[in-house]
Design a protein around this motif. Structure first.
Motif, PDB file in Angstrom:
ATOM      1  N   ILE A  74       0.829  -1.205   0.000  1.00  0.00           N
ATOM      2  CA  ILE A  74       0.000   0.000   0.000  1.00  0.00           C
ATOM      3  C   ILE A  74       0.863   1.254   0.000  1.00  0.00           C
ATOM      4  O   ILE A  74       0.534   2.254  -0.652  1.00  0.00           O
ATOM      5  N   SER A  75       2.010   1.191   0.690  1.00  0.00           N
ATOM      6  CA  SER A  75       2.914   2.345   0.728  1.00  0.00           C
ATOM      7  C   SER A  75       3.450   2.666  -0.656  1.00  0.00           C
ATOM      8  O   SER A  75       3.461   3.832  -1.079  1.00  0.00           O
ATOM      9  N   ALA A  77       2.149   1.658  -3.567  1.00  0.00           N
ATOM     10  CA  ALA A  77       1.030   1.982  -4.458  1.00  0.00           C
ATOM     11  C   ALA A  77       0.582   3.429  -4.319  1.00  0.00           C
ATOM     12  O   ALA A  77       0.128   4.049  -5.288  1.00  0.00           O
ATOM     13  N   THR A  78       0.718   3.978  -3.104  1.00  0.00           N
ATOM     14  CA  THR A  78       0.242   5.346  -2.858  1.00  0.00           C
ATOM     15  C   THR A  78       1.376   6.348  -2.652  1.00  0.00           C
ATOM     16  O   THR A  78       1.123   7.523  -2.416  1.00  0.00           O
ATOM     17  N   GLN A  80       3.570   6.442  -0.152  1.00  0.00           N
ATOM     18  CA  GLN A  80       3.730   6.800   1.257  1.00  0.00           C
ATOM     19  C   GLN A  80       4.963   6.116   1.863  1.00  0.00           C
ATOM     20  O   GLN A  80       5.398   5.076   1.384  1.00  0.00           O
ATOM     21  N   GLN A  89       6.158   6.074  -5.889  1.00  0.00           N
ATOM     22  CA  GLN A  89       4.843   5.534  -6.200  1.00  0.00           C
ATOM     23  C   GLN A  89       4.871   4.738  -7.494  1.00  0.00           C
ATOM     24  O   GLN A  89       5.448   5.154  -8.507  1.00  0.00           O
ATOM     25  N   ALA A 112      -4.911   0.408   4.908  1.00  0.00           N
ATOM     26  CA  ALA A 112      -5.148   1.656   4.168  1.00  0.00           C
ATOM     27  C   ALA A 112      -5.812   2.703   5.054  1.00  0.00           C
ATOM     28  O   ALA A 112      -5.452   3.887   5.025  1.00  0.00           O
ATOM     29  N   VAL A 117      -4.920   6.566   3.618  1.00  0.00           N
ATOM     30  CA  VAL A 117      -4.789   6.665   2.170  1.00  0.00           C
ATOM     31  C   VAL A 117      -5.981   5.973   1.519  1.00  0.00           C
ATOM     32  O   VAL A 117      -6.618   5.089   2.112  1.00  0.00           O
ATOM     33  N   GLU A 118      -6.281   6.373   0.319  1.00  0.00           N
ATOM     34  CA  GLU A 118      -7.330   5.736  -0.477  1.00  0.00           C
ATOM     35  C   GLU A 118      -6.688   5.084  -1.687  1.00  0.00           C
ATOM     36  O   GLU A 118      -5.943   5.729  -2.430  1.00  0.00           O
ATOM     37  N   LEU A 119      -6.946   3.800  -1.859  1.00  0.00           N
ATOM     38  CA  LEU A 119      -6.430   3.092  -3.022  1.00  0.00           C
ATOM     39  C   LEU A 119      -7.325   3.384  -4.221  1.00  0.00           C
ATOM     40  O   LEU A 119      -8.504   3.024  -4.238  1.00  0.00           O
ATOM     41  N   GLN A 123      -3.879   1.459  -8.998  1.00  0.00           N
ATOM     42  CA  GLN A 123      -2.691   1.585  -8.144  1.00  0.00           C
ATOM     43  C   GLN A 123      -2.196   0.239  -7.624  1.00  0.00           C
ATOM     44  O   GLN A 123      -0.989   0.018  -7.537  1.00  0.00           O
TER      45      GLN A 123
END
Length: 348
Positions: A74-75, A77-78, A80, A89, A112, A117-119, A123
């Motif tokens: 997730i980090s 993908a976004t 972060q 990213q 998330a 964060v919003e996926l 992403q």
């Protein structure tokens, strides 16, 4: 033809293909090679992992490896930070071999939400393969075919043991073949490939960081980036030690589990590993001499016997060997084999 027979035929075909040498790149002159700049791969995780490289996250039971890999996914993908390291990213694929889809959905949502964060569409992609796990000879080529044109920055395979098939994790040649297959995935996709690996049983504090992963030592030497999570003396805390091929060294640091994330705990001393029974585990000269009783062994044979019996790391073993060499009872034959001249136990 039965399903099993079809799978066996596919495996045999893959093995035949692997036995056929691929076209090798040309030999190049060093002066010409240096004259043409070669771009280095993009850093997927700054200071830790490049695209096209392999990362193994090693840890014992209840080290929250899948949660930490979900955080990594997730980090990236976004865009972060992950464990205090910036990310670039990029598109991520998480191949989930173990967790049922409904529970995996809850985990991804929890991470998330906690990271705030919003996926967004495009992403991050999930491939839920629980119940479809098979040997790497069958699965990796199928994964390569699916991902090669998708411009992923990161691919996560979790857990790696689901790809073993008939491979023996203690056999160096079989683990090497598995990791070669994973490398082919990294090369074909130009993505970083990350996976978790479990530690051997027992307390790990007395072992070198890269010697803690269960099975063949190839697991601890082939990946480009190795992150070892070892239990800290503080509750739900882990010391993280990084072994990196292509980056400058990273000092060990501590993370602490706060559902659903591992968070940096820079106030904790990374050297304070949890000890067996609450007492420090120490290796002494006597530790390695005990292995030599009534035996004649070369240095390599001695270490190979001592390591699984005592959990001692290579550097510690050689340090203790240097300490033991002046002892009058420790002798060496003309063929290079060590032995103890007296069989009774030495006093230390």
């Amino acid at each position: 033809m039965s399903t099993l027979a079809i799978e066996l035929a596919e495996v045999e075909e893959i093995r035949e293909q692997e036995s056929t040498p691929a076209a090798l790149p040309p030999i190049v002159d060093a002066a010409g090679f240096l004259a043409e700049p070669v771009a280095t791969p993009t850093e997927c995780v700054a200071g830790l992992l490049h695209q096209g490289s392999k990362l193994v996250l090693g840890g014992g039971s209840k080290t929250f490896k899948t949660w930490t890999l979900a955080d990594l996914a997730i980090s990236v993908a976004t865009g972060q930070p992950w464990l205090g390291f910036n990310t670039n990213q990029g598109k991520v694929l998480f191949v989930n071999f173990e967790i049922q889809a409904g529970f995996f959905q809850k985990r991804i949502a929890a991470v998330a939400r906690e990271k705030q964060v919003e996926l967004l569409p495009g992403q991050m992609e999930l491939w839920n393969l629980r119940g479809y796990a098979a040997g790497y000879e069958i699965l990796v080529p199928q994964i390569v075919e699916r991902v090669k044109d998708n411009a992923y920055s990161l691919i996560i395979l979790d857990p790696i043991y689901k790809l073993y098939g008939t491979a023996n994790e203690n056999a160096a040649n079989e683990v090497a073949q598995l990791l070669n297959a994973i490398e082919s995935l990294a090369v074909a996709s130009n993505a970083a490939v990350a996976f978790g690996a479990h530690y051997s049983k027992g307390n790990q504090a007395g072992k070198e960081a890269i010697d803690r992963i269960s099975g063949s030592g190839v697991f601890a030497r082939d990946p480009d980036s190795i992150l070892s999570f070892t239990k800290h003396e503080s509750e739900d805390a882990f010391t993280v030690e990084a072994t990196l091929r292509n980056f400058t060294p990273v000092e060990p640091f501590v993370v602490q589990w706060e559902y659903p994330l591992m968070r940096r705990a820079d106030h904790l001393d990374p050297s304070k590993l949890k000890q067996a029974g609450g007492r420090p585990k120490r290796f002494t000269v006597e530790t390695i001499l005990d292995v030599l009783r009534v035996k004649e062994l070369t240095t390599t044979e001695w270490f190979n016997l001592a390591s699984p019996e005592t959990g001692i790391g290579k550097s510690t073993f050689y340090d203790l060997l240097e300490e033991a060499k002046p002892l009058p009872n420790l002798r060496k034959t003309s063929t290079g084999k060590w032995f103890l001249h007296e069989k009774q136990r030495l006093d230390f």
